[in-house]
Design a protein around this motif. Structure first.
Motif, PDB file in Angstrom:
ATOM      1  N   LYS A 386       0.814  -1.210   0.000  1.00  8.88           N
ATOM      2  CA  LYS A 386       0.000   0.000   0.000  1.00  8.88           C
ATOM      3  C   LYS A 386       0.849   1.261   0.000  1.00  8.88           C
ATOM      4  N   LYS A 387       2.127   1.093   0.307  1.00 10.70           N
ATOM      5  CA  LYS A 387       3.005   2.269   0.370  1.00 10.70           C
ATOM      6  C   LYS A 387       3.339   2.808  -1.020  1.00 10.70           C
ATOM      7  N   LEU A 388       3.435   1.925  -2.018  1.00 12.92           N
ATOM      8  CA  LEU A 388       3.858   2.337  -3.353  1.00 12.92           C
ATOM      9  C   LEU A 388       2.721   2.262  -4.353  1.00 12.92           C
ATOM     10  N   ARG A 389       2.426   3.416  -4.961  1.00 13.83           N
ATOM     11  CA  ARG A 389       1.523   3.449  -6.112  1.00 13.83           C
ATOM     12  C   ARG A 389       2.420   3.690  -7.315  1.00 13.83           C
ATOM     13  N   ASP A 390       2.704   2.632  -8.035  1.00 13.62           N
ATOM     14  CA  ASP A 390       3.743   2.700  -9.065  1.00 13.62           C
ATOM     15  C   ASP A 390       3.233   3.338 -10.356  1.00 13.62           C
ATOM     16  N   CYS A 391       4.206   3.709 -11.205  1.00 12.25           N
ATOM     17  CA  CYS A 391       3.875   4.239 -12.529  1.00 12.25           C
ATOM     18  C   CYS A 391       4.192   3.167 -13.572  1.00 12.25           C
ATOM     19  N   LYS A 392       3.904   3.453 -14.839  1.00  8.95           N
ATOM     20  CA  LYS A 392       4.051   2.431 -15.884  1.00  8.95           C
ATOM     21  C   LYS A 392       5.445   2.418 -16.513  1.00  8.95           C
ATOM     22  N   VAL A 393       6.072   3.595 -16.599  1.00  6.17           N
ATOM     23  CA  VAL A 393       7.397   3.701 -17.223  1.00  6.17           C
ATOM     24  C   VAL A 393       8.447   3.813 -16.114  1.00  6.17           C
ATOM     25  N   HIS A 394       9.622   3.213 -16.330  1.00  7.53           N
ATOM     26  CA  HIS A 394      10.678   3.295 -15.325  1.00  7.53           C
ATOM     27  C   HIS A 394      11.994   3.765 -15.949  1.00  7.53           C
ATOM     28  N   TYR A 395      12.853   4.321 -15.101  1.00  3.75           N
ATOM     29  CA  TYR A 395      14.111   4.938 -15.546  1.00  3.75           C
ATOM     30  C   TYR A 395      15.101   3.902 -16.076  1.00  3.75           C
ATOM     31  N   ASN A 396      15.035   2.672 -15.559  1.00  2.00           N
ATOM     32  CA  ASN A 396      15.986   1.639 -15.974  1.00  2.00           C
ATOM     33  C   ASN A 396      15.507   0.891 -17.223  1.00  2.00           C
ATOM     34  N   THR A 397      14.782   1.598 -18.086  1.00  2.00           N
ATOM     35  CA  THR A 397      14.338   1.041 -19.365  1.00  2.00           C
ATOM     36  C   THR A 397      14.823   1.972 -20.480  1.00  2.00           C
ATOM     37  N   LYS A 398      14.489   1.621 -21.697  1.00  2.00           N
ATOM     38  CA  LYS A 398      14.881   2.472 -22.832  1.00  2.00           C
ATOM     39  C   LYS A 398      13.701   3.300 -23.334  1.00  2.00           C
ATOM     40  N   HIS A 399      12.659   3.395 -22.530  1.00  2.00           N
ATOM     41  CA  HIS A 399      11.464   4.152 -22.931  1.00  2.00           C
ATOM     42  C   HIS A 399      11.809   5.629 -23.132  1.00  2.00           C
ATOM     43  N   GLU A 400      11.200   6.246 -24.130  1.00  2.00           N
ATOM     44  CA  GLU A 400      11.509   7.649 -24.443  1.00  2.00           C
ATOM     45  C   GLU A 400      11.133   8.612 -23.323  1.00  2.00           C
ATOM     46  N   LEU A 401      10.247   8.188 -22.411  1.00  2.00           N
ATOM     47  CA  LEU A 401       9.835   9.049 -21.290  1.00  2.00           C
ATOM     48  C   LEU A 401      10.595   8.739 -19.998  1.00  2.00           C
ATOM     49  N   ARG A 423      -1.525  12.787 -10.019  1.00  2.00           N
ATOM     50  CA  ARG A 423      -0.299  12.429 -10.739  1.00  2.00           C
ATOM     51  C   ARG A 423      -0.571  11.957 -12.160  1.00  2.00           C
ATOM     52  N   GLN A 424       0.497  11.899 -12.952  1.00  2.00           N
ATOM     53  CA  GLN A 424       0.436  11.315 -14.290  1.00  2.00           C
ATOM     54  C   GLN A 424       0.857   9.850 -14.144  1.00  2.00           C
ATOM     55  N   VAL A 425      -0.097   8.959 -14.305  1.00  2.00           N
ATOM     56  CA  VAL A 425       0.102   7.540 -13.982  1.00  2.00           C
ATOM     57  C   VAL A 425       1.245   6.920 -14.794  1.00  2.00           C
ATOM     58  N   LYS A 426       1.493   7.451 -15.970  1.00  2.00           N
ATOM     59  CA  LYS A 426       2.521   6.859 -16.833  1.00  2.00           C
ATOM     60  C   LYS A 426       3.922   7.036 -16.254  1.00  2.00           C
ATOM     61  N   THR A 427       4.199   8.220 -15.683  1.00  2.00           N
ATOM     62  CA  THR A 427       5.591   8.519 -15.283  1.00  2.00           C
ATOM     63  C   THR A 427       5.760   8.912 -13.814  1.00  2.00           C
ATOM     64  N   GLN A 428       4.660   9.050 -13.046  1.00  2.00           N
ATOM     65  CA  GLN A 428       4.781   9.520 -11.667  1.00  2.00           C
ATOM     66  C   GLN A 428       4.237   8.484 -10.681  1.00  2.00           C
ATOM     67  N   ALA A 429       5.078   8.114  -9.710  1.00  2.00           N
ATOM     68  CA  ALA A 429       4.707   7.146  -8.674  1.00  2.00           C
ATOM     69  C   ALA A 429       4.699   7.840  -7.317  1.00  2.00           C
ATOM     70  N   VAL A 430       4.040   7.205  -6.341  1.00  2.00           N
ATOM     71  CA  VAL A 430       3.935   7.793  -4.997  1.00  2.00           C
ATOM     72  C   VAL A 430       4.289   6.732  -3.951  1.00  2.00           C
ATOM     73  N   PHE A 431       5.167   7.104  -3.016  1.00  2.00           N
ATOM     74  CA  PHE A 431       5.521   6.232  -1.889  1.00  2.00           C
ATOM     75  C   PHE A 431       5.091   6.938  -0.616  1.00  2.00           C
ATOM     76  N   SER A 432       4.214   6.300   0.169  1.00  2.00           N
ATOM     77  CA  SER A 432       3.647   6.941   1.359  1.00  2.00           C
ATOM     78  C   SER A 432       4.361   6.507   2.629  1.00  2.00           C
ATOM     79  N   LEU A 433       4.814   7.495   3.382  1.00  2.00           N
ATOM     80  CA  LEU A 433       5.435   7.222   4.679  1.00  2.00           C
ATOM     81  C   LEU A 433       4.358   7.174   5.758  1.00  2.00           C
ATOM     82  N   LYS A 434       4.645   6.429   6.824  1.00  2.00           N
ATOM     83  CA  LYS A 434       3.728   6.412   7.969  1.00  2.00           C
ATOM     84  C   LYS A 434       4.435   7.120   9.118  1.00  2.00           C
ATOM     85  N   GLY A 435       4.123   8.393   9.308  1.00  2.00           N
ATOM     86  CA  GLY A 435       4.770   9.147  10.378  1.00  2.00           C
ATOM     87  C   GLY A 435       6.208   9.488  10.034  1.00  2.00           C
ATOM     88  N   LYS A 436       6.982   9.818  11.073  1.00  2.00           N
ATOM     89  CA  LYS A 436       8.375  10.228  10.858  1.00  2.00           C
ATOM     90  C   LYS A 436       9.272   9.005  10.715  1.00  2.00           C
TER      91      LYS A 436
END
Length: 616
Positions: A386-401, A423-436
């Protein structure tokens, strides 16, 4: 059935040189950006012009380059040979025209002068070139690549050389601003690779006497465990040391060109270093132990280098020259001989290297059991994480984005909820922290595996074994601008600096700037990031506009958040200053309270102004 789109001669269109560059700038200068990242387009423009001046220096023409940047206006003056006067306009406005196609005039240059200067011309709202040779001067001025002034060749008492003035086009580089830290780092790289060169930048002198040894001394963010090893020959120079920090740190160059993404020369260096150490100690150490904590710089000069992109950030060619040895055999021979001889002579350094390898070996074995448990936990969590809402494209690929990939690290359900919806689901992901998060200062890497939140963040970023397979180009700390948010931000920066300093050093860590105020009337809305912007908005709207003070990210609706994390996103890069070792920095801010820190806090306290009565 949909009507077929016609495809006839009328669909064929030829673009002239400047139209093509302006329509597809990414092909020539990589990403555009606003100047926050060191590889944004405005720095590539700067580099393309300086490269030509450096090549003049390398060929023995001119030992000084004068550079000024003020209010977006860039001026670069060298004292080389100057462009042949009758070819000045062709050299800056005709693709495939330039002196560097003639290898008699330029050898082992940074790159062919067929595109770089033209790209700067086409992407500048103002571009002027002056060439002085043999007591004569030729001047031309352009606007967005269009020739506006074509002056006659005249007599001139000025010193020979070339002067270029340009202003990046605001239509292309939205809200751009040169960050002097990025510019200075770029210029220092030129100085380290070109001993004897003096760069005068905005009144400051930049010069290196000891090449890559100077570079490592400036870059070290922790105390070295032994004096820097500095070895060089005609076409290769290396500098090496180790620190107690985690990870590996490399600075690689080809023909004086910084290659932040490495390439064949950096890979060959890493391989040759491991082989030499194993052979020298006659022991089959693990690669990860040999290179743990290494800080190294390698510079090679090759004929006809092939880069993987026009921006020359990664070397692709395997050969030192068309008929020369491969990069692998070239560096294996140099390092295998020179480094082995050095370690035989310098026994104290030899023992320090051995001690660091053995320490890394012990730490790795101590971690083996707990890493296995942590990986199983992370794998199980990733199925329903539940902490990570991932995106579709990643940096360790050869995708143009891939360069746009971003991970927002947020705290609290409301803030992460707003960003997730906006967020833009294709390129933006969210990681949620619980408190400090935990204060990781002074702790060993064991805590990364024992602490569930750190372990999941490490897994999300894919940085356990280094940043080669990092999944997001931009890691953005999205916390409130209050005391708690600032503290969480500091704890996260501590986590990265303590265990994954490469993430910060390679320019991947940012802080999200969010507006403090919304100022609006029935016709217009302004989002303001400072009191100054708020006052300007009030003046423009006149009367008594509604003013809202955002106290936390959770107060900003998803619809509004879209304005702050898409095209108009404002990111502040986390940059390590060259004057303070990271260990000292973390000790001051994150160690036990000291009188020094208490005094610093008191001296830097700012009391927020009382909001005006008409604020909601």
């Amino acid at each position: 059935m949909a009507e077929e789109t016609s495809y006839t001669e009328d669909n064929i269109r030829s673009l002239d040189w400047k139209e093509h560059i302006r329509m597809r700038p990414g092909m020539y200068i990589g990403k555009l950006g606003d100047g926050n990242a060191s590889d944004d387009g405005i720095y590539i423009l700067l580099k393309e012009i300086i490269d030509n001046s450096i090549d003049e220096f390398v060929m023995g023409n001119g030992r000084t380059i004068d550079i000024t940047i003020k209010d977006g206006v860039v001026k670069i003056r060298d004292y080389g040979r100057g462009i042949p006067l009758t070819k000045v306009i062709d050299c800056v406005s005709k693709i495939n025209t330039g002196g560097k196609y003639d290898t008699r005039a330029f050898k082992k240059s940074v790159g062919l002068n067929g595109v770089g200067t033209k790209a700067v011309n086409a992407l500048s709202q103002f571009f002027r070139i002056e060439s002085i040779r043999e007591g004569k001067i030729k001047l031309a001025e352009f606007e967005r690549g269009e020739l506006k002034v074509d002056a006659e060749i005249e007599e001139s008492p000025k010193r020979k050389g070339t002067k270029i003035t340009f202003v990046p086009d605001e239509e292309v580089f939205k809200n751009f601003r040169y960050k002097m830290q990025h510019v200075e780092e770029l210029l220092w790289h030129y100085a380290y690779l070109n001993r004897g060169l003096t760069i005068n930048f905005n009144g400051n002198k930049i010069k290196s006497d000891n090449g890559l040894r100077d570079l490592l001394e400036q870059k070290l963010s922790d105390e070295p465990l032994y004096p820097i090893i500095h070895l060089e020959d005609d076409d290769v120079e290396i500098a090496i040391t180790h620190t107690q920090a985690y990870g590996e740190d490399y600075y690689s160059f080809v023909n004086g060109q910084y290659t932040p993404q490495g390439g064949t020369h950096q890979n060959a260096f890493k391989e040759a270093y491991v082989k030499t150490i194993r052979d020298h100690f006659n022991k089959n150490f693990e690669t990860v132990d040999i290179r743990s904590g290494i800080v190294a710089a390698v510079s090679v000069k090759v004929l006809e280098p092939v880069f993987e992109s026009q921006t020359k950030t990664k070397l692709g060619s395997n050969d030192v020259g068309p008929e020369g040895p491969t990069m692998r055999s070239f560096l294996n021979e140099f390092i295998g001989t020179q480094l082995d001889n050095f370690l035989h002579r310098e026994t104290e350094t030899e023992q320090a290297v051995l001690k660091r390898i053995q320490q890394a070996e012990r730490e790795r074995k101590d971690l083996a059991g707990i890493k296995k448990l942590a990986k199983e936990r992370a794998k199980k969590a990733s199925l329903h994480n539940k902490k990570l809402r991932d995106c579709k494209v990643h940096y360790n690929t050869k995708h143009e984005l891939k360069d746009q990939t971003t991970l927002f690290i947020t705290e609290g359900d409301s803030a992460s909820g707003s960003i997730t919806k906006a967020r833009q689901v294709k390129t933006q992901a969210v990681f949620s922290l619980k408190g400090k998060p935990l204060n990781s200062f002074g702790l060993t890497k064991k805590i990364v595996y024992e602490n569930e939140e750190f372990n999941l963040l490490q897994a999300a970023l894919n940085i356990e074994d280094g940043i080669e397979n990092l999944r997001y180009n931009n890691i953005v700390l999205a916390t409130d601008a209050d005391v708690d948010g600032m503290h969480i931000r500091l704890l996260l920066i501590t986590f990265f600096l303590q265990f994954f300093p490469d993430v910060v050093k390679n320019g991947h860590l940012y802080v999200l700037e969010t507006p403090l105020f919304r100022v609006r009337n029935k016709q217009k809305t302004f989002y303001c990031y400072s009191d100054e912007e708020k006052n300007d908005a009030i003046k423009e709207l006149r009367g008594k506009p509604e003013i809202t003070r955002f106290k936390g990210l959770g107060e900003i609706s998803p619809d509004e958040f879209a304005n702050f994390i898409r095209e108009d996103i404002r990111l502040e890069p986390v940059i390590i200053g060259k004057d303070t070792p990271v260990s000292n920095l973390l000790q001051f801010y994150m160690g036990k309270n000291t009188p020094d820190r208490q005094k610093f806090i008191i001296d830097n306290l700012r009391v927020e102004e009382v909001l005006e009565e008409n604020q909601v």
